[in-house]
Design a protein around this motif. Structure first.
Motif, PDB file in Angstrom:
ATOM      1  N   ARG A  54      46.883  20.832  30.534  1.00  0.00           N
ATOM      2  CA  ARG A  54      47.650  21.698  31.439  1.00  0.00           C
ATOM      3  C   ARG A  54      47.601  21.141  32.853  1.00  0.00           C
ATOM      4  NH1 ARG A  54      47.342  28.299  30.889  1.00  0.00           N
ATOM      5  NH2 ARG A  54      48.658  28.380  29.052  1.00  0.00           N
ATOM      6  N   PRO A  59      46.093  31.501  35.400  1.00  0.00           N
ATOM      7  CA  PRO A  59      45.046  32.339  34.809  1.00  0.00           C
ATOM      8  C   PRO A  59      45.261  32.542  33.314  1.00  0.00           C
ATOM      9  CG  PRO A  59      46.565  33.660  36.122  1.00  0.00           C
ATOM     10  CD  PRO A  59      46.956  32.239  36.332  1.00  0.00           C
ATOM     11  N   THR A 114      42.074  39.836  40.021  1.00  0.00           N
ATOM     12  CA  THR A 114      42.595  40.557  38.862  1.00  0.00           C
ATOM     13  C   THR A 114      42.345  39.738  37.604  1.00  0.00           C
ATOM     14  OG1 THR A 114      44.748  39.528  39.140  1.00  0.00           O
ATOM     15  CG2 THR A 114      44.427  41.655  40.222  1.00  0.00           C
ATOM     16  N   ALA A 116      43.631  39.410  33.245  1.00  0.00           N
ATOM     17  CA  ALA A 116      44.490  39.821  32.136  1.00  0.00           C
ATOM     18  C   ALA A 116      43.612  40.021  30.904  1.00  0.00           C
ATOM     19  CB  ALA A 116      45.550  38.750  31.881  1.00  0.00           C
ATOM     20  N   PRO A 139      44.377  30.912  25.804  1.00  0.00           N
ATOM     21  CA  PRO A 139      45.830  30.703  25.880  1.00  0.00           C
ATOM     22  C   PRO A 139      46.316  30.201  24.523  1.00  0.00           C
ATOM     23  CG  PRO A 139      44.727  28.793  26.776  1.00  0.00           C
ATOM     24  CD  PRO A 139      43.636  29.749  26.305  1.00  0.00           C
ATOM     25  N   ILE A 180      52.969  41.255  28.629  1.00  0.00           N
ATOM     26  CA  ILE A 180      52.009  41.353  29.742  1.00  0.00           C
ATOM     27  C   ILE A 180      52.496  42.380  30.745  1.00  0.00           C
ATOM     28  CG2 ILE A 180      50.761  40.138  31.556  1.00  0.00           C
ATOM     29  CD1 ILE A 180      51.177  37.540  30.101  1.00  0.00           C
ATOM     30  N   ARG A 197      55.722  39.765  31.365  1.00  0.00           N
ATOM     31  CA  ARG A 197      56.254  38.934  30.278  1.00  0.00           C
ATOM     32  C   ARG A 197      56.603  39.825  29.110  1.00  0.00           C
ATOM     33  NH1 ARG A 197      52.381  34.423  27.659  1.00  0.00           N
ATOM     34  NH2 ARG A 197      51.487  36.197  26.519  1.00  0.00           N
ATOM     35  N   PRO A 227      54.549  35.114  35.452  1.00  0.00           N
ATOM     36  CA  PRO A 227      53.665  34.055  35.009  1.00  0.00           C
ATOM     37  C   PRO A 227      53.985  32.724  35.688  1.00  0.00           C
ATOM     38  CG  PRO A 227      54.312  35.389  33.156  1.00  0.00           C
ATOM     39  CD  PRO A 227      55.046  35.928  34.352  1.00  0.00           C
TER      40      PRO A 227
HETATM   41  P1  AMP Z   1      48.975  32.467  27.914  1.00  0.00           P
HETATM   42  O1  AMP Z   1      47.504  32.760  27.842  1.00  0.00           O
HETATM   43  O2  AMP Z   1      49.274  31.009  27.941  1.00  0.00           O
HETATM   44  O3  AMP Z   1      49.768  33.248  26.922  1.00  0.00           O
HETATM   45  O4  AMP Z   1      49.468  32.962  29.323  1.00  0.00           O
HETATM   46  C1  AMP Z   1      48.791  33.937  30.041  1.00  0.00           C
HETATM   47  C2  AMP Z   1      49.746  34.532  30.989  1.00  0.00           C
HETATM   48  O5  AMP Z   1      49.148  35.629  31.639  1.00  0.00           O
HETATM   49  C3  AMP Z   1      50.170  33.552  32.063  1.00  0.00           C
HETATM   50  O6  AMP Z   1      51.554  33.544  32.138  1.00  0.00           O
HETATM   51  C4  AMP Z   1      49.532  34.081  33.315  1.00  0.00           C
HETATM   52  O7  AMP Z   1      50.280  33.790  34.450  1.00  0.00           O
HETATM   53  C5  AMP Z   1      49.404  35.573  33.031  1.00  0.00           C
HETATM   54  N1  AMP Z   1      48.231  36.114  33.717  1.00  0.00           N
HETATM   55  C6  AMP Z   1      46.954  35.938  33.368  1.00  0.00           C
HETATM   56  N2  AMP Z   1      46.122  36.513  34.262  1.00  0.00           N
HETATM   57  C7  AMP Z   1      46.908  37.070  35.203  1.00  0.00           C
HETATM   58  C8  AMP Z   1      46.667  37.795  36.398  1.00  0.00           C
HETATM   59  N3  AMP Z   1      45.424  38.063  36.824  1.00  0.00           N
HETATM   60  N4  AMP Z   1      47.740  38.216  37.116  1.00  0.00           N
HETATM   61  C9  AMP Z   1      48.978  37.950  36.693  1.00  0.00           C
HETATM   62  N5  AMP Z   1      49.288  37.250  35.588  1.00  0.00           N
HETATM   63  C10 AMP Z   1      48.268  36.815  34.847  1.00  0.00           C
END
Ligand code: AMP
Ligand code: MG
Length: 322
Positions: A54, A59, A114, A116, A139, A180, A197, A227
């Motif tokens: 990557r 995040p 913050t 997720a 991810p 999301i 998302r 994202p």
């Molecule tokens: P993935 O794990 O590749 O499916 O993607 C995780 C998604 O969650 C990414 O698009 C991040 O930008 C979004 N994401 C994770 N943590 C945060 C956060 N603290 N605030 C906003 N978006 C988040």
């Protein structure tokens, strides 16, 4: 060598042991296969970015076994409680405010306040989370820029030899990524959650539970939280100078590699990019705490160095006020 683990007790136990040792295991979830690592371990999380190649430290979603673990990490607004009660375990990710002492690696949150969170429903993902006994950052288990994997064979096609194991649970049920929702709104309450998302939980189902449709992200310009477009990425207060082969008077110098013996701080004295990625946010915070302007030694633009340089360039860029 990437081991293929069977979806039985022995496979689940082996996955947990690899994860406890800081390794990387691809796991089936109901959405897609996730590439899991201990979310509290900087080196393990740096390994995710290295395996996926990557170019950016965006995040990651933290996967948990139960609601108690989620409450220990983050503050739940009333809307977040309602959503969790309705859709967890399941393909919904909630962005929430971190609690003090959360213990997560700053690489998981990209240094944000913050996080997720998600409780997956897939029985194998849940079994590994329980056996592992902690939060897993995960991810999708594909090389950066490629399609998300929905079978163990997809995972191996992209990551064989780059990760420790894949737990083969057959094809994923949903095949879409998780929905999301940002529930951090002003003061964590009152404001409608924002859809960051679309994914496995449709908007109509969210609207039914919330009593109102989730809001769309603010149009670009003012702090878009979509994202990959997070405006609030961690940036030090002090000015930051890149590619500094020597420090100027008054600067705190962050070294990389053996050519910076006089540097007060170092991303990696040996010049190891995984070590540097794991140290990045800690070292930036330590440099910022000195109150001095910061100079950073050159970091090679290869492997994890690309994500490190991307983050350093953002930290060095002029930033908007407010
Ligand atoms: P993935 O794990 O590749 O499916 O993607 C995780 C998604 O969650 C990414 O698009 C991040 O930008 C979004 N994401 C994770 N943590 C945060 C956060 N603290 N605030 C906003 N978006 C988040
Ligand atoms: Mg992905």
């Amino acid at each position: 060598m990437t081991r293929v683990l069977a979806p039985d007790h022995a496979g689940i136990a082996a996955a947990a042991v690899i994860l406890q040792g800081g390794g990387l295991v691809a796991l089936p979830t109901e959405t897609v296969y996730g590439l899991a690592a201990d979310a509290r371990c900087d080196r393990a999380v740096a390994g995710i970015f290295a395996a996926k190649d990557r170019p950016r430290f965006n995040p990651l979603i933290v996967h948990l076994a139960d609601m108690d673990s989620a409450r220990a990490l983050a503050a739940f607004s009333p809307e977040a409680e309602t959503l969790a009660a309705a859709f967890w375990p399941g393909p919904l990710t909630l962005v929430l405010r971190l609690r003090d002492g959360h213990g997560l690696s700053p690489l998981v949150t990209a240094g944000l306040e913050t996080v997720a969170l998600r409780l997956p429903a897939h029985p194998l993902a849940r079994a590994v989370l329980q056996a592992f006994g902690g939060p897993l950052a995960a991810p999708s288990a594909n090389p950066s820029g490629r399609i998300s994997p929905t079978t163990a064979a997809h995972v191996l096609a992209g990551l064989s030899g780059r990760i420790d194991a894949v737990l083969d649970g057959g094809p994923c049920g949903v095949g879409l990524e998780s929905t999301i929702l940002d529930c951090t709104g002003p003061d964590c309450t009152g404001a409608a959650p924002v859809l960051l998302r679309p994914g496995g939980v449709p908007s109509e189902a969210l609207a039914e539970v919330l009593g109102t449709a989730p809001a769309s992200p603010a149009p670009t310009g003012d702090a878009p939280k979509a994202p990959g477009m997070l405006a609030s990425h961690y940036a030090p207060r002090a000015a930051l100078r890149l590619n500094a082969r020597t420090p100027d008077p008054g600067e705190v110098w962050i070294g990389f590699g053996p050519d910076c013996p006089s540097a007060a701080l170092s991303l990696s004295p040996q010049g190891d990019l995984t070590e540097a990625a794991a140290a990045l946010f800690h070292v930036l915070h330590a440099a910022d705490a000195t109150g001095k302007p910061i100079a950073v030694a050159p970091v090679p633009e290869r492997g994890l160095g690309r994500a490190i340089n991307d983050r350093l360039r953002r930290a060095a860029a002029p930033r908007a006020v407010g």
